[in-house]
Design a protein around this motif. Structure first.
Motif, short mmCIF file in Angstrom:
data_model
loop_
_atom_site.label_atom_id
_atom_site.label_comp_id
_atom_site.label_asym_id
_atom_site.label_seq_id
_atom_site.Cartn_x
_atom_site.Cartn_y
_atom_site.Cartn_z
N TYR A 27 0.83 -1.20 0.00
CA TYR A 27 0.00 0.00 0.00
C TYR A 27 0.86 1.25 0.00
N ASN A 28 1.92 1.27 0.82
CA ASN A 28 2.77 2.46 0.83
C ASN A 28 3.47 2.65 -0.50
N VAL A 29 3.81 1.54 -1.17
CA VAL A 29 4.39 1.62 -2.51
C VAL A 29 3.41 2.30 -3.46
N SER A 30 2.16 1.85 -3.43
CA SER A 30 1.13 2.39 -4.31
C SER A 30 0.88 3.87 -4.04
N PHE A 31 0.76 4.22 -2.75
CA PHE A 31 0.46 5.62 -2.40
C PHE A 31 1.49 6.58 -2.98
N HIS A 32 2.77 6.24 -2.78
CA HIS A 32 3.82 7.16 -3.22
C HIS A 32 4.04 7.10 -4.73
N GLN A 33 3.85 5.95 -5.33
CA GLN A 33 4.02 5.84 -6.78
C GLN A 33 2.99 6.69 -7.52
N MET A 34 1.74 6.68 -7.04
CA MET A 34 0.66 7.37 -7.75
C MET A 34 0.42 8.79 -7.24
N ALA A 35 1.15 9.20 -6.22
CA ALA A 35 0.92 10.53 -5.63
C ALA A 35 1.15 11.65 -6.64
N ILE A 36 2.04 11.44 -7.60
CA ILE A 36 2.41 12.49 -8.54
C ILE A 36 1.19 13.03 -9.28
N ILE A 37 0.19 12.20 -9.52
CA ILE A 37 -1.00 12.63 -10.26
C ILE A 37 -1.71 13.76 -9.53
N PHE A 38 -1.70 13.71 -8.19
CA PHE A 38 -2.38 14.74 -7.40
C PHE A 38 -1.43 15.87 -7.02
N LEU A 39 -0.14 15.56 -6.92
CA LEU A 39 0.83 16.62 -6.61
C LEU A 39 0.93 17.62 -7.75
N THR A 40 0.80 17.12 -8.99
CA THR A 40 0.98 17.98 -10.16
C THR A 40 -0.32 18.14 -10.94
N THR A 76 4.57 26.79 -14.15
CA THR A 76 3.80 27.02 -15.36
C THR A 76 4.72 27.56 -16.44
N CYS A 77 4.21 27.58 -17.66
CA CYS A 77 4.93 28.15 -18.81
C CYS A 77 6.33 27.56 -18.94
N LYS A 78 7.38 28.36 -18.83
CA LYS A 78 8.74 27.85 -19.00
C LYS A 78 9.16 26.90 -17.88
N SER A 79 8.48 26.98 -16.74
CA SER A 79 8.80 26.09 -15.61
C SER A 79 7.91 24.86 -15.57
N ASP A 80 7.07 24.68 -16.59
CA ASP A 80 6.12 23.57 -16.60
C ASP A 80 6.81 22.21 -16.51
N TRP A 81 8.00 22.10 -17.13
CA TRP A 81 8.68 20.81 -17.16
C TRP A 81 9.20 20.37 -15.79
N PHE A 82 9.25 21.31 -14.83
CA PHE A 82 9.72 20.95 -13.49
C PHE A 82 8.77 19.98 -12.79
N LYS A 83 7.47 20.05 -13.10
CA LYS A 83 6.54 19.12 -12.45
C LYS A 83 6.79 17.69 -12.92
N ASP A 84 7.19 17.52 -14.18
CA ASP A 84 7.55 16.19 -14.67
C ASP A 84 8.90 15.76 -14.11
N LEU A 85 9.79 16.73 -13.91
CA LEU A 85 11.10 16.41 -13.34
C LEU A 85 10.96 15.86 -11.93
N THR A 86 9.95 16.32 -11.19
CA THR A 86 9.72 15.81 -9.84
C THR A 86 9.51 14.31 -9.84
N GLN A 87 8.68 13.83 -10.78
CA GLN A 87 8.44 12.39 -10.86
C GLN A 87 9.67 11.65 -11.36
N THR A 88 10.42 12.27 -12.25
CA THR A 88 11.65 11.65 -12.73
C THR A 88 12.65 11.49 -11.58
N ILE A 89 12.74 12.51 -10.73
CA ILE A 89 13.64 12.43 -9.57
C ILE A 89 13.18 11.33 -8.63
N PHE A 90 11.86 11.26 -8.39
CA PHE A 90 11.33 10.20 -7.54
C PHE A 90 11.66 8.82 -8.11
N GLN A 91 11.42 8.63 -9.39
CA GLN A 91 11.68 7.34 -10.01
C GLN A 91 13.17 7.04 -10.09
#
Length: 486
Positions: A27-40, A76-91
């Motif tokens: 469950y803890n694996v699932s919670f943190h893996q899918m959290a990005i959808i709500f964080l971003t 947002t805008c030029k910084s939009d890619w940072f939200k995807d970078l967050t998940q990349t860092i997590f993974q």
């Protein structure tokens, strides 16, 4: 080593209790893996006093989410890619944790490494909910991912090393049910808590219950025997057999005899041994690629579908429900079909479905086709965990699954960027996801051996043999090996 399950049983009361407590860690694996959808989660915004949508102080529409990392740090805008970078860092953290914890587990044992990974995950998760800036937050998410990688690999291997081959395939599927139902639970948590800080705090605090592992979690008897801790293995096996209402009087003599007969110098195995011989090297390379593609498609399509037209919470709930159905469907599939057959056909169907997303009308049609592709991707995920644990021996099993899981994280790191190709064309993301499962199917067909009905391998010699023209099988009532055509 069929003799272990001959003495402690294939699946008894102790196995049921062990599965219950280990499954909770999914469950803890699932919670943190899918959290990005709500964080971003996407949030509409505008710039006051101007027609532009890009400015330093935008006004966000907070009717759905009061705070996300997008609104908190203006991603947002030029910084939009940072939200995807967050998940990349997590993974990337999961990538590192899968390898390091996998190797550590083979060296120091399943129990201590799993406990350490859970403690790290709890404290790093709680810390991430309080951090004031993007980079410290992302680092904390990396640490959470690092621990998450250990939980994924070690929990699975521990269960597989206890359960006999008669029930191993079913248990390997059931261990995924907490992950898929966790996806649905996290959709509910996200619906109730719209502030990302409190959301992260809650999913981290819920995992404090897993600290009872310190008192109750056992070690793997297979690992204890492999590292010549025979006395500890015997005491543990006698305890398990007693709970399972099996005789215990012959366990000591049989295990001491077995260890005496196999006491010839056992060199310490490392992850490098997976690349020393040709067949094992080929198997780990192809298996790693299949894991990478599977994770790339599963997480990428989950992210893509969640942001399709419609309610975010319903979309996430739907994907979680589909994956739960996939787990249930996998039980008869894996019971009566060969591992290779499921992996090959699952990849082909997944490929066709994902490509089709780009060419069907957006809405319910694209959601249904996407969920169907994700369902087959998840079925493959279930099977390759079992397939990998059967293909590689106890001495390097956690390292093998750790390496494969590490490569899976490469796929999940790339996935958010592939999911965001949508501005370049409706078909871009679906095609970027759909072509690789077809390649995986071809590689599996050409290079991987079948492992169905095999006992878990113990030595690298057995792992090398299973890739040649013979494969090793052991009957339930002994430890003899016979050659049969693959």
């Amino acid at each position: 080593m069929a003799i272990i399950n001959e003495l402690i049983g294939d699946f008894g009361r102790y196995h049921l209790w062990l599965c219950f407590i280990v499954f909770l860690s999914r469950y803890n694996v699932s919670f943190h893996q899918m959290a990005i959808i709500f964080l971003t989660a996407p949030v509409q915004h505008y710039c006051p006093g101007t027609n532009s949508t890009c400015c330093s102080n935008p006004v966000f529409n907070k009717t759905v989410f009061t705070r996300t990392i997008v609104t908190e740090w203006n991603l947002t805008c030029k910084s939009d890619w940072f939200k995807d970078l967050t998940q990349t860092i997590f993974q990337f953290g999961v990538f590192c944790g899968s390898l390091i914890f996998g190797i550590a587990s083979d060296k120091y044992g399943r129990r201590p490494t799993l406990i350490v990974s859970i403690i790290i995950e709890i404290f790093a998760g709680i810390m991430s909910s309080f951090l004031p800036d993007y980079w410290s937050f992302s680092f904390a998410r990396w640490v959470v991912g690092f621990a998450n990688g250990g939980c994924i690999t070690i929990a699975y291997v521990m269960v597989m090393e206890y359960v006999g081959h008669v029930n191993r395939d079913t248990v390997s599927i059931l261990i995924n049910i907490p992950f898929t139902t966790g996806n649905m639970i996290v959709a509910g948590i996200g619906y109730l808590i719209r502030d990302f800080s409190y959301f992260l705090l809650l999913i981290s605090v819920l995992n404090v219950i897993l600290l009872f592992y310190i008192c109750l979690l056992p070690e793997s008897p297979r690992w204890l025997l492999v590292v010549n801790k025979t006395e500890q293995a015997i005491i543990l096996m006698e305890k398990v057999a007693k709970i399972n209402k099996l005789p215990t009087e012959h366990i000591r003599s049989k295990m001491e005899l077995y260890q005496f007969e196999h006491r010839t110098a056992r060199p310490r195995s490392t992850a490098l041994d997976l690349f020393r011989t040709p067949n094992v090297r080929r198997n780990i390379t192809v298996m790693s690629f299949i894991w990478l593609v599977c994770s790339y498609c599963f997480y990428g399509v989950s992210y893509y579908i969640s942001h399709l037209t419609g309610d975010l919470f319903i979309n996430v709930l739907a994907t979680g429900g589909v994956c739960t159905c996939a787990s249930i469907i996998s039980i008869p599939l894996i019971k009566f079909s060969k591992r290779k057959t499921v992996v090959i056909f699952g990849n082909v169907i997944c490929s066709l479905c994902l490509i089709a997303i780009g060419f069907v009308p957006e809405g319910n049609a694209s959601l249904v086709v996407g969920c169907l592709g994700e369902m087959h991707s998840y079925i493959i995920f279930i099977v390759i965990y079992l397939y990998c644990s059967e293909m590689f021996p106890t001495v390097v099993r956690n390292a093998a699954i750790g390496i494969c899981s590490m490569m899976a994280r490469v796929g999940s790191m790339i996935a958010p960027f592939a999911a965001n190709l949508r501005p370049y064309g409706k078909w871009c993301s679906p095609v970027a996801f759909g072509i690789f499962p077809m390649i995986s199917a071809l590689l599996c067909l050409l290079f991987l051996p079948e492992t169905k009905n095999c006992e878990l391998l113990m030595t690298l010699e057995e792992a090398e043999a299973i890739g040649r023209s013979t494969q090793l099988r052991r009957p339930d009532n002994g430890i003899e090996m016979e050659e049969i055509e693959v």
